[in-house]
Design an enzyme around this catalytic site. Structure first.
Site, PDB file in Angstrom:
ATOM      1  N   ASP A 100      -4.367  -8.151   2.820  1.00 51.57           N
ATOM      2  CA  ASP A 100      -3.134  -7.370   2.776  1.00 51.57           C
ATOM      3  C   ASP A 100      -3.024  -6.396   3.947  1.00 51.57           C
ATOM      4  O   ASP A 100      -3.986  -5.717   4.302  1.00 51.57           O
ATOM      5  CB  ASP A 100      -3.061  -6.569   1.467  1.00 51.57           C
ATOM      6  N   ARG A 127       5.412  -9.023  -1.099  1.00 52.59           N
ATOM      7  CA  ARG A 127       4.850  -9.490  -2.379  1.00 52.59           C
ATOM      8  C   ARG A 127       4.780  -8.359  -3.388  1.00 52.59           C
ATOM      9  O   ARG A 127       4.452  -7.227  -3.056  1.00 52.59           O
ATOM     10  CB  ARG A 127       3.453 -10.054  -2.122  1.00 52.59           C
ATOM     11  N   LYS A 168       2.832  -8.170  -7.196  1.00 51.69           N
ATOM     12  CA  LYS A 168       2.098  -8.910  -8.222  1.00 51.69           C
ATOM     13  C   LYS A 168       1.674  -7.956  -9.330  1.00 51.69           C
ATOM     14  O   LYS A 168       1.083  -6.911  -9.085  1.00 51.69           O
ATOM     15  CB  LYS A 168       0.928  -9.703  -7.643  1.00 51.69           C
TER      16      LYS A 168
END
Ligand SMILES: *[C@@H]1O[C@H](CO)[C@@H](O)[C@H](O)[C@H]1NC(C)=O
Ligand SMILES: *[C@@H]1O[C@H](CO)[C@@H](O)[C@H](O)[C@H]1NC(C)=O
Ligand SMILES: *[C@@H]1O[C@H](CO)[C@@H](O)[C@H](O)[C@H]1NC(C)=O
Length: 362
Positions: free
Chosen positions: A201, A255, A257
């Site tokens: 990341d 993203r 999650k």
């Protein structure tokens, strides 16, 4: 005016203790760092090699201290958990002078297994309890063994012009879990004008509020990520703005999650004017069935709803085998997507849970 010798002798100690004279830390006086932190509010770290298994301990800096890295800072090799550098204090500045480099020497640890197994690798930089309008800026960082900046229990902290180059870890996929910025339990954190080349990341927010990620470029990793959220001591993400970032040659662009079966919330997130290219998995991926290490369950739960998600302007392209948009969530509400224009890839057949009327689609 002429000062008598007596007067000069009387004021000398006062001058010495009250002016911000610069103290320089070298490899040979590194053992005196506790005294130096206590005596000086201007500290230069000059070409220091930190012994194996030790932290360059810049915790407990005095209010308003400036630390400047000069020359090459590097670290001896040992299997341990680190961190290699730790900083804390209020109203502090950590910066680097032109030409400096902080070399994490990562290749000695890189084995393709990151923090999952293999060699025990030291984390790079703890910014825990950094508060009160502090700045970390102008740093040139190379080759972190595993994760880069860990930001926890901090507030009112700005990262500006941080250059992290872990691209050497691309060779034979040896660099792994080299996240650039991991944020948890922190408030008012801004990361801007920074350049990241890594293998995980670029940004990962596990929890935190009022976080801004502005005008950064991310390459080689997993993109900009909120999450995973759920299953920790703090599971609230509220108020994230990511604007004007460029994500290239990465698994994902943007993203979110959230962890299946956990509780928490992801609220008030805005992704604005970001661009992507060379994306191998998803342009934007929002998944609510996450477990860990990239694993998902396929079973959606509503314990970590994603509410208040604005995507305004996401442009660029994904690889032919990738999916432009993948959303798989339950309990989401109050989304507003516009100007999402991603070329290439295959439309996802599995999307589920997009709030109606949000303008979002797969
Ligand atoms: C952040 O710090 C808190 C308090 O020390 C700790 O409980 C928590 O595990 C830390 N979070 C992460 C993700 O390291
Ligand atoms: C989220 O944003 C909305 C709209 O700006 C605001 O009313 C709300 O208070 C925010 N949520 C929290 C928990 O701060
Ligand atoms: C959705 O976002 C667009 C662009 O940011 C904005 O113009 C519009 O007012 C928003 N709509 C709602 C219902 O908030």
């Amino acid at each position: 005016m002429q000062l008598s010798l007596k007067t000069i002798l009387a004021i000398l100690p006062f001058v010495a203790s009250s002016t911000a004279s610069t103290c320089t830390v070298t490899t040979s006086n590194l053992g005196d760092i506790a005294t130096i932190k206590n005596d000086c509010t201007s500290i230069v770290i000059n070409g220091v090699t930190v012994p194996a298994g030790e932290t360059l301990d810049l915790t407990g800096l005095k209010q308003g201290t400036t630390v400047t890295f000069e020359g090459t800072t590097t670290f001896g090799y040992e299997e341990w958990t680190g961190p290699l550098i730790s900083v804390s204090g209020s109203g502090i500045t950590v910066t680097g002078s032109s030409g400096h480099v902080i070399n994490g020497n990562g290749a000695k640890w890189w084995d393709g297994k990151g923090s999952n197994s293999g060699k025990t690798k030291p984390k790079f930089f703890s910014a825990h309890k950094v508060t009160g309008n502090s700045n970390i800026k102008n740093l040139n960082i190379k080759n972190t063994p595993v994760q880069g900046f860990s930001i926890n229990n901090s507030e009112n902290l700005v990262f500006d012009n941080i250059n992290i180059d872990n691209s050497a870890g691309d060779t034979n996929s040896l660099g792994h879990n080299t996240d650039a910025f991991d944020i948890s339990e922190s408030d008012y954190i801004t990361i801007q004008n920074s350049n990241v080349k890594n293998q995980d990341d670029c940004l990962a927010i596990n929890s935190g509020t009022n976080i801004k990620f502005l005008s950064n470029s991310c390459s080689g990793g997993h993109g900009i990520s909120i999450g995973s959220v759920g299953g920790r001591s703090d599971n609230t993400v509220n108020g994230v703005t990511a604007t004007g970032n460029t994500i290239t040659n990465s698994q994902n662009g943007l993203r979110i999650k959230t962890v299946s079966g956990a509780t928490g919330i992801v609220e008030n997130v805005t992704f604005k004017s970001n661009t992507i290219s060379g994306i191998s998995k998803y342009g934007i991926v929002i998944e609510g069935d996450y477990v860990n290490n990239g694993k998902t369950t396929g079973s959606l739960t509503t314990g970590v709803p994603i509410t208040g998600l604005t995507v305004n302007g996401l442009t660029g392209s994904v690889d032919s085998s990738a999916q432009p948009v993948y959303v798989y969530v339950a309990g989401a509400s109050n989304w507003n997507w516009s100007n999402v224009d991603i070329t290439g890839g295959k439309v996802s057949q599995k999307c589920s849970g997009i709030p109606s009327g949000s303008g979002a689609s797969c």
